[in-house]
Design a protein around this motif. Structure first.
Motif, PDB file in Angstrom:
ATOM      1  N   PHE A  63      23.916  32.150 -48.081  1.00 58.26           N
ATOM      2  CA  PHE A  63      25.258  32.729 -48.225  1.00 58.26           C
ATOM      3  C   PHE A  63      25.899  32.251 -49.525  1.00 58.26           C
ATOM      4  O   PHE A  63      26.446  33.063 -50.294  1.00 58.26           O
ATOM      5  CB  PHE A  63      26.117  32.326 -47.019  1.00 58.26           C
ATOM      6  N   LEU A  64      25.835  30.950 -49.792  1.00 54.30           N
ATOM      7  CA  LEU A  64      26.426  30.405 -51.014  1.00 54.30           C
ATOM      8  C   LEU A  64      25.774  30.984 -52.260  1.00 54.30           C
ATOM      9  O   LEU A  64      26.453  31.345 -53.228  1.00 54.30           O
ATOM     10  CB  LEU A  64      26.290  28.878 -51.037  1.00 54.30           C
ATOM     11  N   SER A  99      26.697  41.640 -50.401  1.00 53.98           N
ATOM     12  CA  SER A  99      25.686  41.337 -49.385  1.00 53.98           C
ATOM     13  C   SER A  99      25.938  39.970 -48.762  1.00 53.98           C
ATOM     14  O   SER A  99      25.834  39.793 -47.550  1.00 53.98           O
ATOM     15  CB  SER A  99      24.283  41.380 -50.007  1.00 53.98           C
ATOM     16  N   GLY A 100      26.305  38.996 -49.605  1.00 57.75           N
ATOM     17  CA  GLY A 100      26.544  37.639 -49.121  1.00 57.75           C
ATOM     18  C   GLY A 100      27.766  37.525 -48.242  1.00 57.75           C
ATOM     19  O   GLY A 100      27.718  36.941 -47.149  1.00 57.75           O
ATOM     20  N   PHE A 101      28.894  38.096 -48.681  1.00 56.39           N
ATOM     21  CA  PHE A 101      30.133  37.977 -47.896  1.00 56.39           C
ATOM     22  C   PHE A 101      30.040  38.754 -46.585  1.00 56.39           C
ATOM     23  O   PHE A 101      30.539  38.285 -45.552  1.00 56.39           O
ATOM     24  CB  PHE A 101      31.338  38.443 -48.718  1.00 56.39           C
ATOM     25  N   THR A 102      29.409  39.914 -46.583  1.00 53.00           N
ATOM     26  CA  THR A 102      29.268  40.660 -45.333  1.00 53.00           C
ATOM     27  C   THR A 102      28.270  39.987 -44.390  1.00 53.00           C
ATOM     28  O   THR A 102      28.391  40.112 -43.174  1.00 53.00           O
ATOM     29  CB  THR A 102      28.834  42.115 -45.599  1.00 53.00           C
ATOM     30  N   PHE A 103      27.322  39.264 -44.964  1.00 54.45           N
ATOM     31  CA  PHE A 103      26.382  38.470 -44.162  1.00 54.45           C
ATOM     32  C   PHE A 103      27.136  37.366 -43.429  1.00 54.45           C
ATOM     33  O   PHE A 103      26.995  37.176 -42.214  1.00 54.45           O
ATOM     34  CB  PHE A 103      25.316  37.872 -45.082  1.00 54.45           C
ATOM     35  N   GLY A 104      27.964  36.615 -44.171  1.00 52.88           N
ATOM     36  CA  GLY A 104      28.763  35.558 -43.550  1.00 52.88           C
ATOM     37  C   GLY A 104      29.753  36.120 -42.555  1.00 52.88           C
ATOM     38  O   GLY A 104      29.972  35.552 -41.476  1.00 52.88           O
TER      39      GLY A 104
END
Length: 354
Positions: A251-252, A265-270
């Motif tokens: 995520f980071l 992609s990262g923020f929606t994953f978190g």
């Protein structure tokens, strides 16, 4: 020199097992001398040696190993009765060697210090804090989504090929390295799995080959998932064996990548992980939060869900049960459920930045 070392190698599995169990009681020792000492050297050596190869050497190694084992069992099937003792010795020689190599090359990372201790974060969190962080992630995800699509009802389409996405993964780690020097990632070794189809049927989007240190990504998964899946596997390469920790570092890495599609992609994953935890704790709050999310983001979630549903089969639960037991045997008491524990790291990390 021993005339026949096989019996000694075969029985070495017993002291090896107890040595591993003994060392597992000293996570600070593992953290200092293995995870931050020996392992980075081993990992870099493999990545320098195999990272430049455009295909997965580890997948080929697995394939030839399976073929060899089948051939060996067929050729030696009569020895099970006629020469049981030496047949068993040969079996345990192979098991002992694999057990030793597996732990030397990778698996001792399962016993390192928990990541929240290294980051000085709490291991638990309140529902109130969870909802606050989830709202922040919704706001950030909605903003990124609109910047990309200009329409809150349209799902995000990645403009890159899957190979191009893999090329960009290290960029997020380059940014992270400024605050977390131990996350320096060079050289890279991220590849599409040669066995993506069976991997998909088993229900897995990627894995780290512990014998070659190659990060494998399922080439069939939606491109939207490539940034976080690949970043997750790189976290494994860097020595973070626990799934929850690899998810958090992934995520980071994705959210710190300069590319807006990686950030999305990262923020929606978190966000998805936090939403699932909100639903578990407070279904009413979950429904209210869901109404504030752009429809296009929901469509991306549905795209991924539809992909996995299209490959569901009777063998998938079996493989996941096997993997769950594997995780539990390697110091992850939550098994596959430990994936959801990323929320504790994510919530407390995000809260510490407020």
């Amino acid at each position: 020199m021993l005339k026949n070392p096989k019996p000694y190698i075969a029985f070495s599995i017993i002291p090896l097992y107890f040595i591993v169990k003994l060392l597992s009681n000293y996570p600070a020792f593992i953290e200092k001398y293995y995870s931050n000492g020996l392992y980075p050297i081993i990992s870099k050596l493999f990545r320098y040696t195999l990272g430049w190869i455009p295909f997965s050497f580890g997948d080929l190694f697995y394939a030839f190993s399976i073929i060899y084992m089948i051939r060996w069992f067929v050729k030696n099937r009569r020895r099970i009765i006629k020469d049981t003792k030496n047949w068993l010795i040969d079996i345990f020689v192979a098991i002992s060697i694999f057990y030793f190599v597996f732990h030397l090359f990778w698996a001792m990372n399962y016993y390192r210090l928990p990541l929240h201790k290294n980051l000085h974060l709490e291991a638990d969190y309140t529902t109130e804090k969870l909802i606050t962080v989830t709202k922040q992630l919704i706001e950030k995800s909605n903003t990124l989504h609109l910047q990309i699509t200009k329409n809150d009802t349209v799902k995000v389409e990645m403009p890159y090929s899957k190979s191009e996405l893999l090329q960009q993964v290290p960029n997020g780690y380059t940014v992270l390295e400024e605050d977390f020097p131990h996350l320096k990632y060079h050289p890279k070794s991220i590849k599409k799995s040669l066995f993506s189809l069976p991997l998909t049927f088993m229900g897995f989007s990627g894995y780290l080959n512990p014998l070659t240190n190659e990060a494998q990504v399922d080439a069939l998964i939606p491109k939207y998932k490539f940034p976080t899946t690949a970043s997750h596997e790189v976290a494994h390469q860097l020595g973070y064996a626990a799934e929850n920790e690899a998810n958090f570092i992934g995520f980071l890495a994705a959210t710190n990548n300069p590319d807006i599609y990686f950030k999305y992609s990262g923020f929606t994953f978190g966000l998805k992980h936090c939403l699932l935890e909100v639903y578990r704790r407070d279904p009413i709050a979950y429904e209210k939060l869901l109404d504030t999310i752009n429809l296009g983001i929901i469509k991306n979630y549905q795209e991924t869900q539809a992909f996995w549903q299209s490959y569901q089969n009777i063998t998938e639960p079996i493989f996941k049960l096997v993997y769950t037991n594997f995780l539990k045997a390697n110091n992850q008491k939550g098994g596959m459920e430990s994936y959801s524990y990323v929320v504790a790291l994510l919530v407390n990390y995000q809260d510490s930045k407020i």
